[in-house]
Scaffold this active site. Structure first.
Site, PDB file in Angstrom:
ATOM      1  N   LYS A 228       0.857  -1.187   0.000  1.00 51.38           N
ATOM      2  CA  LYS A 228       0.000   0.000   0.000  1.00 51.38           C
ATOM      3  C   LYS A 228       0.897   1.243   0.000  1.00 51.38           C
ATOM      4  O   LYS A 228       1.897   1.279   0.747  1.00 51.38           O
ATOM      5  CB  LYS A 228      -0.895  -0.018   1.247  1.00 51.38           C
ATOM      6  CG  LYS A 228      -1.906   1.114   1.321  1.00 51.38           C
ATOM      7  CD  LYS A 228      -2.796   0.987   2.575  1.00 51.38           C
ATOM      8  CE  LYS A 228      -3.882   2.044   2.633  1.00 51.38           C
ATOM      9  NZ  LYS A 228      -4.780   1.922   3.793  1.00 51.38           N
TER      10      LYS A 228
ATOM     11  N   SER B 127      -9.886   2.254   2.910  1.00 46.96           N
ATOM     12  CA  SER B 127      -8.965   2.919   2.016  1.00 46.96           C
ATOM     13  C   SER B 127      -8.002   1.989   1.268  1.00 46.96           C
ATOM     14  O   SER B 127      -7.403   2.428   0.288  1.00 46.96           O
ATOM     15  CB  SER B 127      -8.123   3.916   2.820  1.00 46.96           C
ATOM     16  OG  SER B 127      -7.303   3.249   3.760  1.00 46.96           O
TER      17      SER B 127
ATOM     18  N   SER C 251     -10.203   0.008   7.181  1.00 48.74           N
ATOM     19  CA  SER C 251      -9.619   0.032   5.830  1.00 48.74           C
ATOM     20  C   SER C 251      -8.940  -1.243   5.365  1.00 48.74           C
ATOM     21  O   SER C 251      -8.552  -1.323   4.208  1.00 48.74           O
ATOM     22  CB  SER C 251      -8.608   1.163   5.734  1.00 48.74           C
ATOM     23  OG  SER C 251      -9.276   2.364   5.484  1.00 48.74           O
TER      24      SER C 251
HETATM   25  N1  GLN Z   1     -13.281   4.663   6.237  1.00 47.94           N
HETATM   26  C1  GLN Z   1     -12.664   5.150   7.427  1.00 47.94           C
HETATM   27  C2  GLN Z   1     -12.263   6.592   7.261  1.00 47.94           C
HETATM   28  O1  GLN Z   1     -12.513   7.124   6.232  1.00 47.94           O
HETATM   29  C3  GLN Z   1     -11.510   4.296   7.790  1.00 47.94           C
HETATM   30  C4  GLN Z   1     -10.291   4.574   7.004  1.00 47.94           C
HETATM   31  C5  GLN Z   1      -9.158   3.713   7.436  1.00 47.94           C
HETATM   32  O2  GLN Z   1      -9.324   2.724   8.144  1.00 47.94           O
HETATM   33  N2  GLN Z   1      -7.966   4.138   7.069  1.00 47.94           N
HETATM   34  O3  GLN Z   1     -11.716   7.190   8.126  1.00 47.94           O
END
Ligand code: GLN
Length: 488
Positions: free
Chosen positions: A78, A155, A179
């Protein structure tokens, strides 16, 4: 020769050990798959030449009998993990072509274990999002499709899509509020967020430091266990890193769950959740029971406050972490009439809309007049959520829930409605707030043929039970569906 990209990580490691194929051959096959999959937009940066060099070096090590845990396996990273000499931009314009001179501890561990890196994966900008649509490098397209383009979740959308489309044998990801697990659920892959502190945060671009945790996305539960064994470990460079042993989790997979008490939180039955997801959850309970576990109803009474608390704490920490992008140190600089103007122009151009929204919310909830009303209150809720789980562990050993309240949705459907988007994280944020391990396992398809996942949550540092329960679910679900390869 069979298609080497269809192998699991564990199958590929065995195949190389048996001399059936080399890392160079395995890597070449994956590079070809990546090249053909440009439409998925899963990668921001390709490192194919580097991968081939690493593969050859790995083959040479094997001849000398030097074989690491991930020896010769083509994996992808990532683009939130700093990689020495390879552009790392966190899905943001503000980092420009930032090329770190150092390696994140997680990827350093994997390199030391013999990994081959195919490239850096697309993600929501600074890991803020649930659909991979906030990336400055364009959305990732879910390999699973029904007449229209679907999001892979976020994400870690690039990580999930790349694993689901067999572009790599596994990928790193990060999870601040879901995410790793939500994209895994959206793509029919396995994703685990370990206990907070298992994986070092050093060299990983920060979003919300008290919630951020790295973990793998993989094709199987066992593959996820192997990857996590490599990624985890104490690191003196991260003050929240836990100085504890890294168990052989791959050996927990397949072990009996007889007598294990599986909690079912009543608060996770929410209004508006598709009947299919409830039905899959019910099936999951039946599978665990058939495998010898005991199903016990539990209550996590503060669940309804988890999302609002998360969306105060995460932006607060983000606003502070992102203060460093001022145009002076890294990447983009847009010159203005004076220093303040330069800061403002740089940050306005460099950050996307979602990141700016988080910075504004975060700055607001931390400001002197509102700190008590929002930030302090959210921290109190966080303590209640921790206590909810502590009480629950008196009557159960692991918790079973759906991973996400929906199947993957169409690109563009929710991107202009932040609250709808935030609701995606309803079943995942609680474990981040409490620092607990959680895994998503592909458990079935919905009526449109799209993947759905179930989540197992465990006690802090009890990944052993999480892997055992997840592997029992995986066996019972027998999920073997694959997306049609429409992108080649
Ligand atoms: N969807 C969540 C956010 O937008 C989690 C994102 C994540 O875990 N990095 O904050």
């Amino acid at each position: 020769m069979t298609d080497l990209t269809k192998l699991t990580l564990s199958g590929a490691l065995d195949g190389m050990a048996a001399g059936e194929f080399s890392s160079a051959e395995l890597t070449q096959a994956h590079i070809e798959a990546c090249v053909k999959a440009a439409k998925l937009n899963a990668f921001i940066t390709d490192t194919h030449e580097l991968a081939l060099e690493q593969a050859k070096a790995s083959d040479a090590r094997r001849v000398k009998g030097e074989v690491g845990l991930l020896e010769g396996a083509p994996l992808a990273i990532k683009d939130l993990f700093c990689t020495e000499g390879v552009k790392t931009c966190a899905g943001s314009k503000i980092l420009g072509d930032f090329t770190p001179t150092y390696e994140s501890s997680v990827t350093a561990n994997m390199k030391a274990d013999g990994m081959v890196m195919l490239g850096k994966l697309n993600l929501d900008e600074f890991a803020m999002g649930s659909s991979n649509e906030t990336s400055a490098y364009g959305p990732v397209i879910n390999p699973w499709r029904k007449g229209e383009d679907l999001v892979p979740g976020g994400s870690s959308g690039g990580s999930a899509a790349a694993v689901a489309a067999d572009l790599c044998l596994g990928a790193t990801a990060t999870d601040t509020g879901g995410s790793i697990r939500q994209p895994a659920s959206f793509t029919g892959t396995v994703g685990i967020k370990p206990t907070y502190g298992r994986c070092s945060r050093w060299g990983t671009v920060a979003f919300a430091s008290s919630l951020d945790q790295a973990g793998p996305i993989a094709k199987t539960v066992k593959d996820a266990a192997i990857l996590l064994e490599s990624m985890s470990g104490y690191d003196a460079k991260d003050s929240t890193s836990l100085n504890v042993d890294v168990p052989k989790w791959s050996e927990s997979c397949g072990k009996s769950v007889k007598g294990l008490r599986i909690g079912i939180p009543k608060e996770y039955t929410i209004e508006g959740m598709p009947a299919e997801i409830q039905a899959l959850w019910d099936k999951g309970m039946a599978w665990m029971k058939d495998a010898g576990a005991e199903i016990v109803p539990i209550t996590l009474p503060h669940t309804k406050y988890a999302l609002p608390a998360y969306y105060v704490v995460a932006p607060a920490e983000a606003s502070s972490n992102l203060a460093r992008y001022d145009g002076m140190r890294y990447g983009l600089r847009v010159d203005g009439s004076d220093l303040n103007d330069t800061y403002e122009r740089t940050r306005t151009e460099g950050f996307g809309a979602e990141v700016r929204r988080r910075i504004m919310i975060g700055t607001y909830v931390l400001s002197a007049g509102y700190y008590d009303a929002y930030y302090l209150r959210a921290q109190k809720v966080r303590s209640r959520i921790v206590e909810d789980f502590e009480t629950a562990w008196q009557s159960c050993d692991a918790i079973l829930t759906p991973t996400a309240p929906s199947a993957p949705f169409a690109v563009g459907r929710k991107v202009n409605d932040p609250v709808k988007m935030y609701l995606n994280d309803i079943f995942t944020v609680t474990t981040n707030l409490a620092g607990l391990p959680g895994i998503s396992v592909p458990a079935g398809l919905d009526k449109d043929g799209l993947p759905l996942g179930l989540q197992i949550i465990g006690r802090a540092l009890d990944e052993d039970t999480v892997f055992k329960a997840a592997s029992a679910l995986e066996q019972a679900a027998g999920f073997t569906a694959k997306p049609e390869m429409w992108w080649v």
